[in-house]
Structure formats: C-alpha cells, structure tokens
Design a protein around this motif. Sequence first.
Motif, PDB file in Angstrom:
ATOM      1  N   MET A   1       0.845  -1.196   0.000  1.00  0.00           N
ATOM      2  CA  MET A   1       0.000   0.000   0.000  1.00  0.00           C
ATOM      3  C   MET A   1       0.879   1.245   0.000  1.00  0.00           C
ATOM      4  N   ALA A   2       0.547   2.196  -0.865  1.00  0.00           N
ATOM      5  CA  ALA A   2       1.326   3.434  -0.949  1.00  0.00           C
ATOM      6  C   ALA A   2       1.208   4.226   0.347  1.00  0.00           C
ATOM      7  N   LYS A   3       2.311   4.790   0.767  1.00  0.00           N
ATOM      8  CA  LYS A   3       2.308   5.611   1.974  1.00  0.00           C
ATOM      9  C   LYS A   3       1.823   7.014   1.639  1.00  0.00           C
ATOM     10  N   VAL A   4       1.148   7.625   2.605  1.00  0.00           N
ATOM     11  CA  VAL A   4       0.525   8.938   2.420  1.00  0.00           C
ATOM     12  C   VAL A   4       1.362   9.997   3.130  1.00  0.00           C
ATOM     13  N   ALA A   5       1.705  11.035   2.391  1.00  0.00           N
ATOM     14  CA  ALA A   5       2.553  12.101   2.925  1.00  0.00           C
ATOM     15  C   ALA A   5       1.848  13.447   2.869  1.00  0.00           C
ATOM     16  N   ILE A   6       1.984  14.227   3.933  1.00  0.00           N
ATOM     17  CA  ILE A   6       1.563  15.631   3.948  1.00  0.00           C
ATOM     18  C   ILE A   6       2.815  16.483   3.800  1.00  0.00           C
ATOM     19  N   VAL A   7       2.784  17.421   2.863  1.00  0.00           N
ATOM     20  CA  VAL A   7       3.895  18.357   2.665  1.00  0.00           C
ATOM     21  C   VAL A   7       3.336  19.771   2.770  1.00  0.00           C
ATOM     22  N   THR A   8       3.747  20.515   3.790  1.00  0.00           N
ATOM     23  CA  THR A   8       3.255  21.883   3.938  1.00  0.00           C
ATOM     24  C   THR A   8       4.111  22.834   3.106  1.00  0.00           C
ATOM     25  N   LEU A  22       8.644  12.737  -3.781  1.00  0.00           N
ATOM     26  CA  LEU A  22       7.871  11.680  -3.127  1.00  0.00           C
ATOM     27  C   LEU A  22       6.905  11.013  -4.104  1.00  0.00           C
ATOM     28  N   ILE A  23       6.292  11.804  -4.956  1.00  0.00           N
ATOM     29  CA  ILE A  23       5.373  11.247  -5.955  1.00  0.00           C
ATOM     30  C   ILE A  23       6.112  10.328  -6.912  1.00  0.00           C
ATOM     31  N   GLU A  24       7.302  10.724  -7.307  1.00  0.00           N
ATOM     32  CA  GLU A  24       8.108   9.894  -8.205  1.00  0.00           C
ATOM     33  C   GLU A  24       8.500   8.571  -7.559  1.00  0.00           C
ATOM     34  N   SER A  25       8.451   8.520  -6.225  1.00  0.00           N
ATOM     35  CA  SER A  25       8.738   7.276  -5.495  1.00  0.00           C
ATOM     36  C   SER A  25       7.448   6.569  -5.083  1.00  0.00           C
ATOM     37  N   ASP A  26       6.370   6.917  -5.750  1.00  0.00           N
ATOM     38  CA  ASP A  26       5.078   6.229  -5.588  1.00  0.00           C
ATOM     39  C   ASP A  26       4.396   6.473  -4.248  1.00  0.00           C
ATOM     40  N   HIS A  27       4.672   7.624  -3.614  1.00  0.00           N
ATOM     41  CA  HIS A  27       3.905   8.025  -2.446  1.00  0.00           C
ATOM     42  C   HIS A  27       2.653   8.778  -2.885  1.00  0.00           C
ATOM     43  N   VAL A  28       1.627   8.698  -2.074  1.00  0.00           N
ATOM     44  CA  VAL A  28       0.452   9.564  -2.238  1.00  0.00           C
ATOM     45  C   VAL A  28       0.750  10.853  -1.470  1.00  0.00           C
ATOM     46  N   VAL A  29       0.601  11.997  -2.123  1.00  0.00           N
ATOM     47  CA  VAL A  29       1.016  13.258  -1.506  1.00  0.00           C
ATOM     48  C   VAL A  29      -0.148  14.233  -1.398  1.00  0.00           C
ATOM     49  N   VAL A  30      -0.263  14.821  -0.225  1.00  0.00           N
ATOM     50  CA  VAL A  30      -1.173  15.931   0.028  1.00  0.00           C
ATOM     51  C   VAL A  30      -0.316  17.170   0.245  1.00  0.00           C
ATOM     52  N   ILE A  31      -0.499  18.190  -0.592  1.00  0.00           N
ATOM     53  CA  ILE A  31       0.209  19.442  -0.347  1.00  0.00           C
ATOM     54  C   ILE A  31      -0.743  20.432   0.310  1.00  0.00           C
ATOM     55  N   GLN A  71      -9.707  11.315   3.556  1.00  0.00           N
ATOM     56  CA  GLN A  71      -9.564  11.041   2.132  1.00  0.00           C
ATOM     57  C   GLN A  71      -8.831   9.732   1.858  1.00  0.00           C
ATOM     58  N   PHE A  72      -7.771   9.451   2.636  1.00  0.00           N
ATOM     59  CA  PHE A  72      -6.894   8.325   2.313  1.00  0.00           C
ATOM     60  C   PHE A  72      -6.827   7.239   3.391  1.00  0.00           C
ATOM     61  N   GLY A  73      -7.443   7.505   4.541  1.00  0.00           N
ATOM     62  CA  GLY A  73      -7.508   6.483   5.571  1.00  0.00           C
ATOM     63  C   GLY A  73      -6.287   6.361   6.448  1.00  0.00           C
ATOM     64  N   ARG A  74      -5.273   7.188   6.206  1.00  0.00           N
ATOM     65  CA  ARG A  74      -4.032   7.078   6.973  1.00  0.00           C
ATOM     66  C   ARG A  74      -3.157   8.299   6.706  1.00  0.00           C
ATOM     67  N   VAL A  75      -2.120   8.455   7.521  1.00  0.00           N
ATOM     68  CA  VAL A  75      -1.051   9.413   7.244  1.00  0.00           C
ATOM     69  C   VAL A  75       0.241   8.789   7.754  1.00  0.00           C
TER      70      VAL A  75
END
Length: 251
Positions: A1-8, A22-31, A71-75
């Motif tokens: 499962m892809a890991k979910v990242a928050i980037v402020t 992070l996206i290029e490494s297949d993470h799900v990203v929230v900016i 939205q993604f169920g995890r962080v």
Amino acid sequence: MAKVAIVTGGASGIGYAVAQSLIESDHVVVIADLNEEVGAKAAKELNCYFIQADLSQQQDNKRLVEQTVEQFGRVDILVNNAGFQHVCSVEEFPEQTWNTMISVMLTSPFLLTKYCWPYMKKQNWGRVVNIASVHGQVASPFKAAYIAAKHGLVGLTKTSALEGGECGITVNTICPAYVRTPLVDKQIADQAANHDIEPDEVITKIMLKNAAIKRMIDPEEIGQLVNYVVSDAARSFTGSNLTIDLGWTAQ
C-alpha cells in the motif's frame, strides 16, 4: 500500500520539489498551502491532492490532518516545510509578524506532529521531517523570528525523536543553506536594502560568504534528501540534523 505524505508549503520552492520527489517514489502526496489558486495549480501539475490551510491557525492544522485521513484512511509521512521570511532589525521587527512567523514555522510543526502522531503510532510506522535551515544552527543579523523558529524546530525534532523511537516513528531535521526559491529571491532585495549594497552583491557577499561550495542549492536536492530520510534505508536516522549547507558550518 502506498504511503501517504503531507507536505506543507507544497505549492512552490522546496515544498514543491519534496512533493515531486515523493510522488516519483510512488507516495500519495497531500500538499498544503495558504494560497488556494497557486496550491490548486501545483496539485494539478504534480497530480496530487491539495488542501488550503492557514497554518498560523490551530484549527487549520487539525483540519489538514483530519481531511487527509478522511480522504486516504491514513497518514504516514509529515514534512513540515511551510515558512516565510521577514528581514528586519530586532528593534524594528513588527510584533504581529513575529507572532505569525513563530506560529507558522514552530507552532504548526508541533501541532501537525501532535495530530499525526496517533495514526503513526497505531501503525507502528511514521516519518516526520522538519525543514529547518542552516539558521537552525547559526545566526545572522536581521532574521530574529526566522532564526528563533528554526532553532526551536531543531529542539522539537530531538524531543519528538526520543518519544517516537519505541513507536516506530522517526523525526529528523534537514538544515539547508540558501536554496534558490522564490522566498530566497525576495530576500535578496530585502538584504540589499538592510546592508546598503547592490542585489548582485547579496549572493556573493552574504549568502555564499561562508560557503565552501560557491553556488545556491537546487530545491531538487532537498527533495531527494527527504525521499531518502523517509525510506527504510534511513530507518536508523532519528533526532538528527541533516546539514546540507555547502560547507557553511564546517568552519
């Protein structure tokens, strides 16, 4: 499962480069960013999720984490990058500007870490990366709030790392020297005015004065370093200040 990242502060500069890496490494990203128009544009370019947030406000920090989990169920990953600069003497520094800078660059990282912590702890895995600065280790004139916040961020990192170790959570700080971003470009004019020199001289006489490598850092370099820090290859790094400062603090 892809890991979910928050980037402020993910709409431009270092934050954008971190999100892209992070996206290029297949993470799900929230900016997250204050400017809705710029943030939405960046999210479209990066193909990621955007949440508008004023990180000087406690409720927006909490909402950012809650919406991400909804939205993604995890962080899994938090990158505290948002910030801004105000170049001014201590004597003339506006009190409200001080309060806002401390709120965005120190209180917000604390709040976001606090709100992400239960989710990371539950899954026994988490990564918090605080983007500080070489000014989290040394000082320069006319940057009182920025330097106070970045020094505080280094302390927050160390304390959080000690608490997170047994929970599978690592917390590290990245301390770059001057990175070529819109934030730094704005500083050039401010520094020129404060030091009464030409803008072209700011880079050579101030920004690169103490550097062994005489160039600005590219944002992509920070993005790649964050990508390493959140990887399993860096699972033994915690409580560290990863300095990428062109040799500034080697003196």
